[in-house]
Scaffold this active site. Structure first.
Site, mmCIF file in Angstrom:
data_model
loop_
_atom_site.group_PDB
_atom_site.id
_atom_site.type_symbol
_atom_site.label_atom_id
_atom_site.label_comp_id
_atom_site.label_asym_id
_atom_site.label_seq_id
_atom_site.Cartn_x
_atom_site.Cartn_y
_atom_site.Cartn_z
ATOM 1 N N SER A 100 0.837 -1.204 0.000
ATOM 2 C CA SER A 100 0.000 0.000 0.000
ATOM 3 C C SER A 100 0.872 1.255 0.000
ATOM 4 O O SER A 100 2.035 1.216 0.388
ATOM 5 C CB SER A 100 -0.927 0.081 1.223
ATOM 6 O OG SER A 100 -1.752 -1.045 1.309
ATOM 7 N N ASP A 142 6.910 -8.789 11.531
ATOM 8 C CA ASP A 142 6.996 -10.242 11.646
ATOM 9 C C ASP A 142 6.199 -10.683 12.865
ATOM 10 O O ASP A 142 6.634 -10.497 14.002
ATOM 11 C CB ASP A 142 8.467 -10.654 11.796
ATOM 12 C CG ASP A 142 8.654 -12.154 11.713
ATOM 13 O OD1 ASP A 142 7.654 -12.882 11.657
ATOM 14 O OD2 ASP A 142 9.815 -12.606 11.720
ATOM 15 N N ASP A 185 6.031 -17.051 13.727
ATOM 16 C CA ASP A 185 7.296 -17.769 13.930
ATOM 17 C C ASP A 185 7.065 -19.264 13.760
ATOM 18 O O ASP A 185 5.987 -19.784 14.071
ATOM 19 C CB ASP A 185 7.858 -17.493 15.334
ATOM 20 C CG ASP A 185 8.229 -16.034 15.523
ATOM 21 O OD1 ASP A 185 9.067 -15.538 14.761
ATOM 22 O OD2 ASP A 185 7.672 -15.394 16.437
#
Length: 802
Positions: A250, A322, A325
């Protein structure tokens, strides 16, 4: 002759009857944009004015009535889309499309979104304002399901309509949260590369983890100021085939008064989402005495994700942090039902699920879970290792308050109230862009962030009993990257990496700096921005990074080995401005050259399958400029030719020659015939459009379009051997909001407002969008009434006379 005439007459009668039947079906299945209807539970009459583009302007005396009306009109335009999106997280695609989607349903059920949604709903206070409003919205949807015409897709797939409930709202949001996550594509793949090729190959790419990149600057508001392999390849391919929207990137920027011609805030946002039909956003304008908002809504979600009113405007880009995991788990060699934790051996949890499959028996399956999350082995065909690999996701392990966040954002009266709603967003990570009538501009990276030691590489699957601790230390929201009224007088995001608040970059799957550099290059020197110039900027197709890449490659070319025409082609691309316009032959040559450059660099080590998976990651996008500039790399040598060692110069030379040869084969040696419009096209696909005979009816396009990968007008595509680029994602809307003239702000939809193929608004904006045009977002009631094409009046159910 009479017999032939008779046959001809019968055929003509057959055609007429078919046309009449189609006309009757279209009439019966089209949305009702005018007239009067009764809705249960309405307390007062609601007026819905439809403008020229089919956008509803809903006027009610109270918010619950308005939201109930909103649910009804949303459903009559987008019920099929609502149905499809709610089914993904709950494992319901196989019931519609059959056995081919069983593996996709297994994956999503194991992710645990549906379980998390059930938990979230069970913990709700049903008397909270946002929940009562959400329920009113669902009531409107369900009344349309009960009384309105059934969308044609339900007939074609043979599924029954069923009511919507609060869990469906959370499941839709949960699917959208998953579509942001890039770790599924990157972590197992990079781990596989490390384990098969060695750490040197990963270390050689380490620059791509965050070095040498333009970062979004933070600014703390002072108190004196005004307030394995690609894990999901098969899953993603199945969703793309169904034309289900996936969030990809975006742009967003907000200009303070000092940067604008009229000395008021200018707001721009264009979330990048995979193209689909219908498009992802549904626009609606709601007005009551206490609540006014013009918003873009997800199908089946009661509060807008993008919105504005006379006081404020907000939008989002993807943070790309992030929040997923992966962990290898150690199995007890003497008891395969156990895995090792930090303190002891523990039994795997076994979870059993059932999937309803169209035209087949139900599928029963089980998967195992550890304290980290579900074991993905057996759920994803790409995982061939016997080592159990668990997935841990912030979204499913934390309290879900996303409804509170969306309600708070859309109901905020000022910047402080707006900011107070943002800590409720735990996942997906969003960059929230904000501007208001009080001259404030702001950007917040919203997500539940946690401490990560310097020694931990989150881009790889954690080895057994390693990685992040089970009990994470979450950061306070004030530690999230943000900028409020910075002295440079604007904020922006292009999914590039943000600066840390404390000098330590936060790991993520950030996009390369290409768009960010162009945005800053355009914004920085200019202080008289207006509506027209911002709209032009949203359609900008120039890349300053692509020309830098050409400079790095072209200087290595051995021109004495080229023909006259090849030298002419090289000369032309050397002076290319980087603009990807329709007539540009240089753009076509650039992308063919880059494809072969990447192929000749990486495919010999990775093999064909892993190479294609690598090409789908954000990580690879960052490597293009890095590898073009890099002098030395372990990747240059072609391992398939053990008797010699290749150099970068050889890779660049052969890649150019291959690109030139393939374009000459496709279009001839005259470079002027290699125009971008011949190879770069956009088609908006509908799930039913996969059937060839129905494609012209359901799909929209194709159109030749300007733009390319990682320019502001980001018309993105995947590289492959064909050299023809079907645009996969790009701006899902373009919005420009001017607080000097808020009622003359502008937007555009990629196709149209309605998802009903019998509606006049199914694709009435598609050509405008392809040409970079805009239309007004009407907010003035007098103007709306005077220009309205139709009026739908929703009335309370009248008591039957005794």
């Amino acid at each position: 002759m009479k017999k032939i005439k008779k046959i001809g007459g019968l055929f003509l009668l057959f055609v007429v009857l078919c046309l009449i039947s189609i006309g009757v079906i279209a009439y019966l299945l089209s949305p009702d944009y005018e007239g009067e209807k009764e809705l249960t539970n309405l307390s007062e009459e609601v007026e819905v004015y439809y403008d020229t583009y089919g956008i509803p302007h809903i006027y009610g005396t109270n918010e619950e009535d308005a939201l109930r009306a909103m649910g009804y009109v949303h459903a009559q335009d987008r019920l099929w889309q609502m149905e499809l999106l709610r089914r993904i997280a709950s494992g319901g695609l196989s019931e519609v499309f059959g056995q081919d989607l069983v593996s996709t349903d297994k994956f999503f059920l194991a992710l645990g979104v549906n379980d998390a949604s059930e938990k979230a709903v069970s913990e709700l206070n049903l008397y909270d304002k946002e929940i009562r409003l959400a329920q009113a919205y669902l009531d409107g949807i369900n009344q349309f399901i009960k009384e309105g015409p059934t969308p044609v897709e339900f007939y074609l797939t043979g599924i029954e309509k069923r009511p919507f409930e609060l869990k469906d709202v959370y499941n839709t949001i949960g699917y959208m949260a998953f579509s942001f996550a890039m770790a599924h594509k990157s972590d197992p793949l990079l781990t596989n590369i490390k384990n098969t090729l060695g750490a040197d190959y990963i270390n050689d790419l380490e620059e791509g983890f965050g070095k040498n990149t333009l970062r979004i600057p933070n600014y703390e508001l002072k108190s004196s100021e005004v307030a394995v392999t690609n894990l999901t390849t098969a899953v993603m391919e199945s969703l793309e085939a169904l034309a289900i929207p996936l969030f990809e990137g975006s742009n967003g920027w907000v200009l303070g008064p000092e940067k604008t011609k009229n000395r008021k805030v200018l707001f721009a946002n264009d979330p990048h989402i995979s193209f689909s039909q219908p498009t992802v956003w549904y626009e609606a304008h709601i007005s009551t005495p206490t609540y006014k908002i013009y918003g873009c809504y997800l199908a089946g979600v009661p509060f807008p994700v993008l919105a504005h009113n006379h006081e404020m405007a907000y939008g989002v880009t993807m943070f790309e942090n992030d929040d997923v995991d992966f962990y290898f788990e150690e199995t007890n060699s003497s008891d395969a039902t156990q895995y090792r934790t930090e303190k002891e051996w523990k039994n795997f949890e076994t979870v059993s699920k059932s999937i309803t499959v169209k035209d087949a028996e139900d599928v029963q399956f089980s998967y195992r879970k550890t304290n980290h999350g579900p074991i993905m082995n057996g759920l994803i065909e790409q995982i061939t290792s016997e080592r159990p690999m668990a997935m841990r996701w912030v979204y499913t392990e934390n309290e879900n308050r996303i409804m509170t966040a969306l309600y708070g954002m859309s109901h905020a009266q000022n910047m402080v109230q707006f900011q107070n709603a943002l800590p409720n967003i735990h996942a997906p990570g969003l960059n929230v862009m904000y501007g208001d009538a009080q001259d404030n501009v702001a950007w917040w990276a919203t997500a539940k962030l946690y401490e990560i030691p310097d020694s931990v590489n989150t881009k790889l699957v954690f080895e057994e009993n390693a990685g992040l601790p089970l009990n994470r230390k979450y950061l306070d929201f004030t530690k999230n990257p943000h900028a409020i009224n910075p002295p440079w007088n604007y904020v922006y995001s292009a999914n590039n990496e943000p600066d840390s608040m404390e000098g330590k970059p936060y790991p993520g799957y950030y996009l390369p700096e290409n768009r960010a550099k162009r945005i800053v290059q355009l914004l920085e020197p200019k202080n008289d921005w207006d509506m027209a110039s911002v709209r032009d900027m949203m359609n900008d197709v120039t890349s300053i990074v692509n020309t830098e890449i050409i400079d790095d490659l072209a200087r290595l070319m051995e021109v004495e080995q080229l023909s006259r025409k090849q030298i002419d082609a090289l000369d032309r691309i050397n002076v290319w401005s980087g603009a990807s316009v329709l007539e540009s032959s240089e753009t076509t040559l650039y992308h063919r050259w880059i494809y072969y450059f990447l192929k000749n660099t990486f495919e010999d080590e990775l093999g064909e399958t892993r190479f294609q998976q690598f090409m789908e990651t954000h990580f690879l996008k960052k490597q293009i400029a890095l590898m073009a500039a890099k002098e030395n790399s372990i990747w240059w040598d072609d391992v398939l030719t053990p008797d010699k060692v290749e150099t970068k110069e050889q890779i660049v030379q052969i890649s150019f020659l291959q690109a030139y040869a393939s374009l000459s084969k496709d279009f001839g040696e005259d470079m002027s015939k290699w125009s971008w419009k011949k190879v770069h096209t956009l088609e908006h696909g509908h799930p039913i459009g996969q059937i060839a005979a129905l494609r012209p009816f359901f799909n929209v396009g194709p159109f030749a379009v300007e733009g390319t990968r990682e320019v502001i007008n980001n018309m993105a595509f995947s590289y492959d051997s064909t050299g023809f680029y079907k645009v996969s994602y790009g701006p899902s809307t373009r919005r420009v909001i001017d607080f000097s003239d808020i009622e003359n702000s502008y937007s555009i939809s990629p196709t149209g407002q309605s998802g009903n193929p019998f509606s006049a608004h199914y694709k009435d904006q598609a050509k405008m969008y392809a040409k970079g045009e805009f239309r007004k977002m009407l907010m003035n009631k007098d103007e709306i009434i005077s220009t309205s094409k139709s009026l739908l009046i929703l009335k309370p159910v009248q008591e039957a006379a005794e």
